[in-house]
Enzyme design. Structure first.
Site, PDB file in Angstrom:
ATOM      1  N   ASP A 130     -29.369 -14.223  45.345  1.00 32.87           N
ATOM      2  CA  ASP A 130     -28.903 -14.071  43.955  1.00 32.87           C
ATOM      3  C   ASP A 130     -29.952 -14.693  43.024  1.00 32.87           C
ATOM      4  O   ASP A 130     -30.880 -15.362  43.480  1.00 32.87           O
ATOM      5  CB  ASP A 130     -27.539 -14.768  43.777  1.00 32.87           C
ATOM      6  CG  ASP A 130     -26.950 -14.577  42.377  1.00 32.87           C
ATOM      7  OD1 ASP A 130     -27.211 -13.528  41.753  1.00 32.87           O
ATOM      8  OD2 ASP A 130     -26.234 -15.471  41.904  1.00 32.87           O
ATOM      9  N   SER A 131     -29.721 -14.517  41.732  1.00 32.66           N
ATOM     10  CA  SER A 131     -30.598 -15.172  40.756  1.00 32.66           C
ATOM     11  C   SER A 131     -30.312 -16.666  40.691  1.00 32.66           C
ATOM     12  O   SER A 131     -31.163 -17.460  40.306  1.00 32.66           O
ATOM     13  CB  SER A 131     -30.353 -14.563  39.376  1.00 32.66           C
ATOM     14  OG  SER A 131     -28.972 -14.683  39.050  1.00 32.66           O
ATOM     15  N   TYR A 142     -30.788 -13.148  35.316  1.00 34.75           N
ATOM     16  CA  TYR A 142     -31.216 -11.762  35.469  1.00 34.75           C
ATOM     17  C   TYR A 142     -30.577 -10.853  34.407  1.00 34.75           C
ATOM     18  O   TYR A 142     -31.083  -9.790  34.120  1.00 34.75           O
ATOM     19  CB  TYR A 142     -30.826 -11.247  36.858  1.00 34.75           C
ATOM     20  CG  TYR A 142     -31.800 -11.571  37.970  1.00 34.75           C
ATOM     21  CD1 TYR A 142     -32.903 -12.398  37.766  1.00 34.75           C
ATOM     22  CD2 TYR A 142     -31.616 -11.026  39.243  1.00 34.75           C
ATOM     23  CE1 TYR A 142     -33.783 -12.678  38.804  1.00 34.75           C
ATOM     24  CE2 TYR A 142     -32.500 -11.298  40.277  1.00 34.75           C
ATOM     25  CZ  TYR A 142     -33.589 -12.126  40.063  1.00 34.75           C
ATOM     26  OH  TYR A 142     -34.457 -12.390  41.085  1.00 34.75           O
ATOM     27  N   GLY A 143     -29.444 -11.304  33.880  1.00 34.99           N
ATOM     28  CA  GLY A 143     -28.643 -10.456  32.991  1.00 34.99           C
ATOM     29  C   GLY A 143     -29.329 -10.041  31.706  1.00 34.99           C
ATOM     30  O   GLY A 143     -28.890  -9.107  31.044  1.00 34.99           O
ATOM     31  N   CYS A 161     -25.710 -10.142  43.975  1.00 34.65           N
ATOM     32  CA  CYS A 161     -25.915 -10.163  42.525  1.00 34.65           C
ATOM     33  C   CYS A 161     -25.672  -8.749  42.022  1.00 34.65           C
ATOM     34  O   CYS A 161     -26.384  -7.819  42.416  1.00 34.65           O
ATOM     35  CB  CYS A 161     -27.352 -10.591  42.237  1.00 34.65           C
ATOM     36  SG  CYS A 161     -27.816 -10.463  40.510  1.00 34.65           S
ATOM     37  N   ASN A 162     -24.670  -8.593  41.170  1.00 32.03           N
ATOM     38  CA  ASN A 162     -24.367  -7.260  40.646  1.00 32.03           C
ATOM     39  C   ASN A 162     -25.507  -6.735  39.785  1.00 32.03           C
ATOM     40  O   ASN A 162     -25.851  -5.551  39.838  1.00 32.03           O
ATOM     41  CB  ASN A 162     -23.097  -7.309  39.789  1.00 32.03           C
ATOM     42  CG  ASN A 162     -21.864  -7.637  40.594  1.00 32.03           C
ATOM     43  OD1 ASN A 162     -21.141  -6.759  41.013  1.00 32.03           O
ATOM     44  ND2 ASN A 162     -21.622  -8.918  40.818  1.00 32.03           N
ATOM     45  N   THR A 163     -26.092  -7.628  38.985  1.00 30.24           N
ATOM     46  CA  THR A 163     -27.157  -7.213  38.072  1.00 30.24           C
ATOM     47  C   THR A 163     -28.331  -6.623  38.853  1.00 30.24           C
ATOM     48  O   THR A 163     -28.915  -5.615  38.449  1.00 30.24           O
ATOM     49  CB  THR A 163     -27.634  -8.428  37.234  1.00 30.24           C
ATOM     50  OG1 THR A 163     -26.486  -9.090  36.709  1.00 30.24           O
ATOM     51  CG2 THR A 163     -28.535  -8.007  36.109  1.00 30.24           C
ATOM     52  N   CYS A 198     -19.756 -10.095  38.182  1.00 26.15           N
ATOM     53  CA  CYS A 198     -20.934 -10.945  38.334  1.00 26.15           C
ATOM     54  C   CYS A 198     -20.526 -12.017  39.329  1.00 26.15           C
ATOM     55  O   CYS A 198     -19.434 -12.583  39.218  1.00 26.15           O
ATOM     56  CB  CYS A 198     -21.318 -11.567  36.995  1.00 26.15           C
ATOM     57  SG  CYS A 198     -22.515 -12.922  37.118  1.00 26.15           S
ATOM     58  N   THR A 199     -21.383 -12.258  40.308  1.00 21.29           N
ATOM     59  CA  THR A 199     -20.983 -13.157  41.396  1.00 21.29           C
ATOM     60  C   THR A 199     -20.827 -14.609  40.943  1.00 21.29           C
ATOM     61  O   THR A 199     -20.277 -15.431  41.671  1.00 21.29           O
ATOM     62  CB  THR A 199     -21.994 -13.065  42.555  1.00 21.29           C
ATOM     63  OG1 THR A 199     -23.312 -13.301  42.037  1.00 21.29           O
ATOM     64  CG2 THR A 199     -21.934 -11.696  43.215  1.00 21.29           C
ATOM     65  N   HIS A 200     -21.314 -14.924  39.751  1.00 17.91           N
ATOM     66  CA  HIS A 200     -21.106 -16.282  39.225  1.00 17.91           C
ATOM     67  C   HIS A 200     -19.644 -16.511  38.800  1.00 17.91           C
ATOM     68  O   HIS A 200     -19.175 -17.646  38.786  1.00 17.91           O
ATOM     69  CB  HIS A 200     -21.981 -16.508  37.986  1.00 17.91           C
ATOM     70  CG  HIS A 200     -23.397 -16.884  38.293  1.00 17.91           C
ATOM     71  ND1 HIS A 200     -24.315 -15.981  38.772  1.00 17.91           N
ATOM     72  CD2 HIS A 200     -24.048 -18.074  38.195  1.00 17.91           C
ATOM     73  CE1 HIS A 200     -25.484 -16.596  38.938  1.00 17.91           C
ATOM     74  NE2 HIS A 200     -25.343 -17.861  38.594  1.00 17.91           N
TER      75      HIS A 200
HETATM   76  N1  DGL Z   1     -24.977 -13.431  39.656  1.00 11.68           N
HETATM   77  C1  DGL Z   1     -25.569 -12.331  38.945  1.00 11.68           C
HETATM   78  C2  DGL Z   1     -24.673 -11.110  39.026  1.00 11.68           C
HETATM   79  O1  DGL Z   1     -23.856 -10.983  39.911  1.00 11.68           O
HETATM   80  C3  DGL Z   1     -25.994 -12.488  37.529  1.00 11.68           C
HETATM   81  C4  DGL Z   1     -26.367 -13.751  36.891  1.00 11.68           C
HETATM   82  C5  DGL Z   1     -27.633 -13.618  36.034  1.00 11.68           C
HETATM   83  O2  DGL Z   1     -27.551 -13.184  34.876  1.00 11.68           O
HETATM   84  O3  DGL Z   1     -28.675 -13.935  36.581  1.00 11.68           O
HETATM   85  O4  DGL Z   1     -24.791 -10.229  38.214  1.00 11.68           O
END
Ligand code: DGL
Length: 274
Positions: free
Chosen positions: A14-15, A46-47, A78-80, A190-192
């Protein structure tokens, strides 16, 4: 069935710390695997990055990891990144690569008021991948999209021991609080976000929150189970590794927490180019 290795090495990427929500689900299902959790904190978040930059960057980070570790399966937690990078990653690396995409389909089956909310990064909600998912599975629903940069940072801060500012969170959620029909099913895209689910639930007490962690863990289990014997004694915790692309104070704070996740060895990984 050919048994190639006793314990496969699974990379979860992930990021930032968000992928730990996915790692946790996988680890609980399959503790006896060698895990490498890698996060690109040098480029976080990453977003707010362009698609082109992300494709190059994620390829470079995974490449850097494979220079030092042999990987049997990777999860882009990471979805992004997943919504844009999977085709290029799959064409470059020969191990299976599993991506995470927002749980629109399960949400569309669960909603009673036919109003779904997708909470994700600004980049994710703009992806054609998401538009296609909605067209495919949720045309019978209204889908409210909310793309935010702040939530991933709030979650990072919480995991490093900080508190969540509920007033700020409520203000961020205001666009949905003002809706005539508030989503009864909210997809954490988003996984966060699973790390701040408790706080989000306080703002939307009636809503059901869905993330993809459990579905990903099942997918990983099924893929590995075809090839390896998974029900053996767990490896000792110290054999699971954390990698980040930058070492700073936040990482220092985080490392102390990572033993709770049975991730006890840390290294910084240098990424060239982007
Ligand atoms: N955890 C990342 C996701 O699932 C995004 C967080 C980021 O913006 O880096 O999209």
């Amino acid at each position: 069935m050919s048994i190639t290795k006793q314990f496969p090495s699974v990379l979860v990427f992930d990021s930032g710390i968000g992928g730990l929500s996915v790692y946790n689900e996988i680890y609980n299902k399959i503790p006896n695997v060698h895990y490498i959790y890698a996060f690109d904190n040098e480029m976080f978040p990453y977003g707010d990055k362009s698609s082109e930059l992300l494709i190059n960057r994620v390829n470079s980070v995974i490449e850097a990891v494979t220079q030092f570790y042999s990987i049997d399966l990777a999860v882009i937690a990471c979805n992004t990144a997943s919504t844009i990078c999977l085709p290029s990653l799959r064409s470059k690396f020969s191990f299976p690569i599993i991506g995470v995409v927002p749980a629109i389909k399960p949400a569309s089956l669960l909603t009673k008021n036919k109003c779904i909310g997708l909470l994700a990064t600004k980049a994710t909600i703009k992806r054609t991948y998401i538009i296609d998912l909605i067209r495919q599975f949720a045309t019978h629903c209204t889908v409210q999209l909310l793309g935010l940069s702040e939530l991933a940072l709030i979650a990072e801060n919480k995991l490093q021991g900080g508190t969540v500012d509920m007033q700020q969170l409520k203000e961020l959620m205001q666009p949905w609080l003002e809706l005539q029909t508030i989503p009864d099913t909210i997809v954490l895209g988003c996984t966060h976000y699973p790390f701040i689910k408790k706080e989000l639930q306080m703002i939307f007490p009636q809503a059901t929150f869905i993330d993809s962690g459990n579905a990903i863990a099942t997918r990983v289990y099924n893929l590995l189970n075809d090839k390896y014997v998974l029900n053996q004694k767990p490896l000792s915790a110290s054999e699971n590794i954390v990698l980040s692309t930058n070492y700073n104070q936040s990482v220092e704070k985080l490392i102390k927490k990572l033993s709770d996740y049975n991730l006890n060895k840390y290294h910084t990984i240098k990424v060239s180019d982007v």
